[in-house]
Design a protein around this motif. Structure first.
Motif, PDB file in Angstrom:
ATOM      1  N   GLU A   1      47.888   3.172  45.606  1.00  0.00           N
ATOM      2  CA  GLU A   1      46.706   3.505  44.813  1.00  0.00           C
ATOM      3  C   GLU A   1      46.440   2.480  43.712  1.00  0.00           C
ATOM      4  O   GLU A   1      45.345   2.435  43.159  1.00  0.00           O
ATOM      5  N   ARG A   2      47.428   1.644  43.403  1.00  0.00           N
ATOM      6  CA  ARG A   2      47.241   0.631  42.371  1.00  0.00           C
ATOM      7  C   ARG A   2      46.355  -0.524  42.855  1.00  0.00           C
ATOM      8  O   ARG A   2      45.832  -1.279  42.033  1.00  0.00           O
ATOM      9  N   VAL A   3      46.226  -0.673  44.169  1.00  0.00           N
ATOM     10  CA  VAL A   3      45.415  -1.779  44.696  1.00  0.00           C
ATOM     11  C   VAL A   3      44.358  -1.324  45.693  1.00  0.00           C
ATOM     12  O   VAL A   3      43.372  -2.021  45.917  1.00  0.00           O
ATOM     13  N   LEU A   4      44.555  -0.166  46.315  1.00  0.00           N
ATOM     14  CA  LEU A   4      43.591   0.355  47.279  1.00  0.00           C
ATOM     15  C   LEU A   4      42.990   1.627  46.712  1.00  0.00           C
ATOM     16  O   LEU A   4      43.699   2.502  46.214  1.00  0.00           O
ATOM     17  N   ALA A   5      41.676   1.738  46.812  1.00  0.00           N
ATOM     18  CA  ALA A   5      40.977   2.848  46.158  1.00  0.00           C
ATOM     19  C   ALA A   5      40.963   4.118  46.993  1.00  0.00           C
ATOM     20  O   ALA A   5      40.654   5.190  46.490  1.00  0.00           O
ATOM     21  N   ARG A   6      41.251   4.017  48.290  1.00  0.00           N
ATOM     22  CA  ARG A   6      41.180   5.201  49.142  1.00  0.00           C
ATOM     23  C   ARG A   6      42.220   6.221  48.691  1.00  0.00           C
ATOM     24  O   ARG A   6      43.303   5.864  48.238  1.00  0.00           O
ATOM     25  N   GLY A   7      41.883   7.501  48.861  1.00  0.00           N
ATOM     26  CA  GLY A   7      42.712   8.539  48.267  1.00  0.00           C
ATOM     27  C   GLY A   7      43.532   9.355  49.239  1.00  0.00           C
ATOM     28  O   GLY A   7      43.933   8.891  50.316  1.00  0.00           O
ATOM     29  N   ALA A   8      43.743  10.636  48.849  1.00  0.00           N
ATOM     30  CA  ALA A   8      44.678  11.514  49.542  1.00  0.00           C
ATOM     31  C   ALA A   8      44.264  11.780  50.983  1.00  0.00           C
ATOM     32  O   ALA A   8      45.117  11.910  51.862  1.00  0.00           O
ATOM     33  N   ALA A   9      42.955  11.873  51.253  1.00  0.00           N
ATOM     34  CA  ALA A   9      42.505  12.199  52.602  1.00  0.00           C
ATOM     35  C   ALA A   9      42.917  11.121  53.599  1.00  0.00           C
ATOM     36  O   ALA A   9      43.340  11.412  54.724  1.00  0.00           O
ATOM     37  N   ASP A  10      42.810   9.850  53.189  1.00  0.00           N
ATOM     38  CA  ASP A  10      43.175   8.759  54.086  1.00  0.00           C
ATOM     39  C   ASP A  10      44.685   8.686  54.293  1.00  0.00           C
ATOM     40  O   ASP A  10      45.156   8.419  55.399  1.00  0.00           O
ATOM     41  N   ARG A  11      45.446   8.920  53.226  1.00  0.00           N
ATOM     42  CA  ARG A  11      46.907   8.936  53.365  1.00  0.00           C
ATOM     43  C   ARG A  11      47.343  10.103  54.241  1.00  0.00           C
ATOM     44  O   ARG A  11      48.260   9.977  55.060  1.00  0.00           O
TER      45      ARG A  11
ATOM     46  N   ILE B   1      50.513  21.264  65.966  1.00  0.00           N
ATOM     47  CA  ILE B   1      49.422  21.343  64.995  1.00  0.00           C
ATOM     48  C   ILE B   1      48.467  20.187  65.247  1.00  0.00           C
ATOM     49  O   ILE B   1      48.880  19.022  65.306  1.00  0.00           O
ATOM     50  N   LYS B   2      47.188  20.503  65.393  1.00  0.00           N
ATOM     51  CA  LYS B   2      46.168  19.482  65.566  1.00  0.00           C
ATOM     52  C   LYS B   2      45.705  18.977  64.201  1.00  0.00           C
ATOM     53  O   LYS B   2      45.917  19.620  63.172  1.00  0.00           O
ATOM     54  N   PHE B   3      45.037  17.831  64.239  1.00  0.00           N
ATOM     55  CA  PHE B   3      44.623  17.209  62.981  1.00  0.00           C
ATOM     56  C   PHE B   3      43.637  18.073  62.208  1.00  0.00           C
ATOM     57  O   PHE B   3      43.690  18.151  60.983  1.00  0.00           O
ATOM     58  N   SER B   4      42.709  18.731  62.900  1.00  0.00           N
ATOM     59  CA  SER B   4      41.711  19.548  62.206  1.00  0.00           C
ATOM     60  C   SER B   4      42.388  20.626  61.363  1.00  0.00           C
ATOM     61  O   SER B   4      41.995  20.887  60.221  1.00  0.00           O
ATOM     62  N   ARG B   5      43.427  21.258  61.905  1.00  0.00           N
ATOM     63  CA  ARG B   5      44.159  22.289  61.167  1.00  0.00           C
ATOM     64  C   ARG B   5      44.948  21.664  60.014  1.00  0.00           C
ATOM     65  O   ARG B   5      44.934  22.144  58.877  1.00  0.00           O
ATOM     66  N   PHE B   6      45.625  20.597  60.314  1.00  0.00           N
ATOM     67  CA  PHE B   6      46.420  19.866  59.333  1.00  0.00           C
ATOM     68  C   PHE B   6      45.555  19.431  58.162  1.00  0.00           C
ATOM     69  O   PHE B   6      45.927  19.576  56.986  1.00  0.00           O
ATOM     70  N   ASN B   7      44.371  18.939  58.463  1.00  0.00           N
ATOM     71  CA  ASN B   7      43.491  18.362  57.460  1.00  0.00           C
ATOM     72  C   ASN B   7      42.746  19.409  56.641  1.00  0.00           C
ATOM     73  O   ASN B   7      42.236  19.102  55.562  1.00  0.00           O
ATOM     74  N   SER B   8      42.672  20.636  57.122  1.00  0.00           N
ATOM     75  CA  SER B   8      42.014  21.698  56.348  1.00  0.00           C
ATOM     76  C   SER B   8      43.009  22.490  55.519  1.00  0.00           C
ATOM     77  O   SER B   8      42.694  22.918  54.401  1.00  0.00           O
ATOM     78  N   VAL B   9      44.213  22.690  56.013  1.00  0.00           N
ATOM     79  CA  VAL B   9      45.199  23.523  55.317  1.00  0.00           C
ATOM     80  C   VAL B   9      45.783  22.811  54.102  1.00  0.00           C
ATOM     81  O   VAL B   9      45.892  23.398  53.015  1.00  0.00           O
TER      82      VAL B   9
END
Length: 602
Positions: A113-123, A260-268
């Motif tokens: 995060e010190r050099v890349l602006a993308r946040g928690a969703a991308d990680r 677990i699929k990504f959609s579930r992982f990404n919403s929970v």
């Protein structure tokens, strides 16, 4: 004059670019001392073949002191070796050389995060890709178990929506930003990242990882996991596994779905456990501390003095029925750990202080910092053979007749709910209290969090029994009780769409999730998109204060003042018939006079 034709610039190789990214991460995300320590640690741990130095699975597990009994080492190594391939995810798994480990540590500790602006969703998406498996043999699942992940006609619109969500491979912003950061975006815009279609994180793998994260949640960067070795056997290990099952239940019904699929992982995760992976930070920062740089050790050795062993303050100072180290770690998945570990004080316990609103008020109302309420009970059975007591019958008759299904399938399950409130407790008059940071949650048998709404602010009510109130008790997410004449009192409790009600005797509770109606003080679940209601008999009730010595000192002073006031009133013998004499006694006791009315000291 002729014009020279410019030769096309060739794209660098994956190996060249990965090395350049590691160097930039090292320069911008770490101090020189940390890089020196990392090099020393890597040199002491690495194996080598044909001049290539790398770390093996067992080496990493041994260095981080991962408990063998968890069986999580292969899962962690799979994750790390895929993160190490960043930004060329299609090249995973990577050989974990020094450059790859710099990338791993940068991403796992969120220093990127010190050099890349993308946040928690991308990680989060990167971590999912790094944990996922893409074929049946790799997953260890049978053909029948794997079939749900295969591309096939969906049976419902909901299934189709989930499939479409999983097929959406947009949002690999962290990868694209890394190429931008290196000024090579024009060459690598169209990288072939692994598709999310058909990708599953096996439930058993995630279960093992959750157990590890429950252990690492309170970890300090220089603290060894072996400090918590007592949690790796007997009833403590059983409790750890049970807590992990509750967290896993938010992602998947393991009896029906193998992964677990990504959609579930990404919403929970963002809704119910945004800090789930925070335990990776102190764990992987272990690579940044070399034993060679333990200055205190060398100073003590030169003086021939034994090194000073600092005794760490316990994570949880008080003991109670509900709260333990595993519940504490589970809470840290959605409440910052800085407010929890070594910061909680037991203010009220029904087991010790009595299940009464008077006792609750005495113990809790003087705390001037955030509090956490926990309540545990047994689900009330709905079958005909269940013998209903008079008090249970009275409670059920006060509930609206509309009844939803249970939140989970097991009829005899234990239920644990809770509330985090940032404001002091007080009596409810016409308005509820609490702020937008208030959290209503369930811990058992499924992990679920219901965040405060900003439109409806009926967060918390505390109503003692009286002739003018309809129903006494504590409620969360319900409208405040109406002050009416006795003969006009309502016979039913006004339940909020997402609400928890505890009756005035602390015998029974009711949690309601009216998903269809919505519009309440708390947002509906991101885990369960259906209507359900839990009615239960209370077994334990606790309130914990979040704070330090200053808050405890203030509470103690308040208690002492109230004790003095009560003793002064008890000692005064009024009713002599001499008004002036009685007034003099009250003034001597400090209860009236000097702008005092005998009430509170506010």
């Amino acid at each position: 004059m002729g014009q020279e034709s410019s030769a096309p610039v060739e794209a660098p190789s994956h190996e060249q670019l990965a090395k350049e990214l590691a160097l930039k991460f090292a320069e911008r995300c770490f101090t020189p001392l940390e890089i020196f320590s990392f090099k020393d640690v890597f040199k002491s741990l690495s194996d080598h073949e044909q001049h290539v130095h790398y770390l093996k699975e067992e080496t990493i597990a041994r260095f981080l002191e991962i408990p063998d009994i968890l069986g999580v080492s292969p899962v962690l190594f799979h994750l790390v070796s895929h993160v190490g391939a960043f930004p060329f995810l299609q090249d995973a798994p990577a050989v974990l050389g020094a450059e790859q480990m710099v990338v791993v540590i940068t991403i796992m500790t969120k220093r990127y995060e010190r050099v890349l602006a993308r946040g928690a969703a991308d990680r989060r998406k990167l971590l999912f890709r790094s944990m996922a498996v893409y074929d049946r043999k790799q997953s260890g699942l049978s053909e029948d178990q794997w079939r749900p992940a295969a591309k096939a006609p969906s049976g419902s619109s909901a299934d189709q929506m989930e499939e479409n969500s999983d097929e959406d491979d947009s949002g690999d912003g962290l990868v694209l930003e890394a190429f931008d950061y290196l000024d090579y975006a024009k060459f690598f815009k169209q990288q072939d990242s692994p598709s999310l279609h058909g990708a599953l994180v096996p439930a058993d793998n995630l279960r093992k990882l959750i157990m590890l994260l429950l252990l690492t949640a309170p970890l300090d960067a220089q603290e060894s996991l072996s400090v918590y070795s007592d949690r790796m056997s007997g009833t403590a290990l059983t409790s750890l596994r049970s807590t992990a099952e509750c967290v896993l239940a938010a992602f998947s019904d393991v009896e029906r779905t193998p992964g677990i699929k990504f959609s579930r992982f990404n919403s929970v995760i963002p809704s119910s456990m945004p800090f789930l992976f925070d335990g990776f930070t102190p764990l992987f920062e272990h690579f940044l501390f070399s034993k060679y740089l333990d200055f205190h050790k060398h100073i003590d050795e030169t003086k021939n003095v034994p090194p000073i062993v600092e005794v760490a303050q316990p994570l949880l100072q008080d003991k109670a029925s509900i709260m333990n180290l595993d519940v504490l770690s589970q809470l840290s998945f959605f409440i910052p750990g800085t407010s929890l570990f070594r910061r909680l004080r037991l203010l009220y316990s029904g087991d010790d202080d009595g299940f009464s609103m008077g006792s609750f008020e005495t113990k809790v109302f003087n705390w001037r910092a955030p509090t956490i309420l926990l309540v545990r009970g047994t689900r009330l059975l709905a079958n005909i053979s269940h013998r209903i007591t008079a008090s249970e019958s009275a409670f059920l008759s006060a509930l609206p007749p509309k009844r939803f299904r249970n939140g989970t399938d097991d009829e005899n399950e234990t239920l644990t709910f809770g509330l985090y409130i940032g404001q002091p407790w007080k009596h409810t008059n016409r308005e509820c209290f609490g702020g937008e940071d208030t959290l209503l949650f369930q811990l058992e048998p499924i992990h679920d969090v219901f965040r405060a709404s900003t439109l409806n602010k009926d967060y918390v009510t505390y109503t003692k029994p009286s002739a003018s109130t309809s129903h006494a008790g504590i409620s969360f997410g319900c409208p405040p009780p109406q002050n009416t004449q006795t003969y006009r009192r309502s016979s039913t409790i006004a339940l909020g769409t997402v609400s928890l009600v505890l009756d005035g005797s602390f015998e029974f509770g009711c949690f309601t999730h009216d998903y269809t109606s919505r519009g309440g003080a708390f947002q509906p679940s991101a885990v369960r998109n259906f209507d359900f209601q839990e009615r239960f008999e209370i077994e334990s009730l606790e309130v914990w204060g979040c704070g330090g010595d200053e808050e405890a000192k203030h509470q103690a002073e308040r208690w002492a003042w109230e004790a003095r006031e009560a003793e002064a009133r008890r000692r005064i013998n009024l009713g002599t018939g001499d008004i002036e004499a009685d007034r003099a006694l009250l003034e001597m006791a400090g209860l009236i006079g000097q702008n005092r009315s005998g009430g509170s000291m506010m």
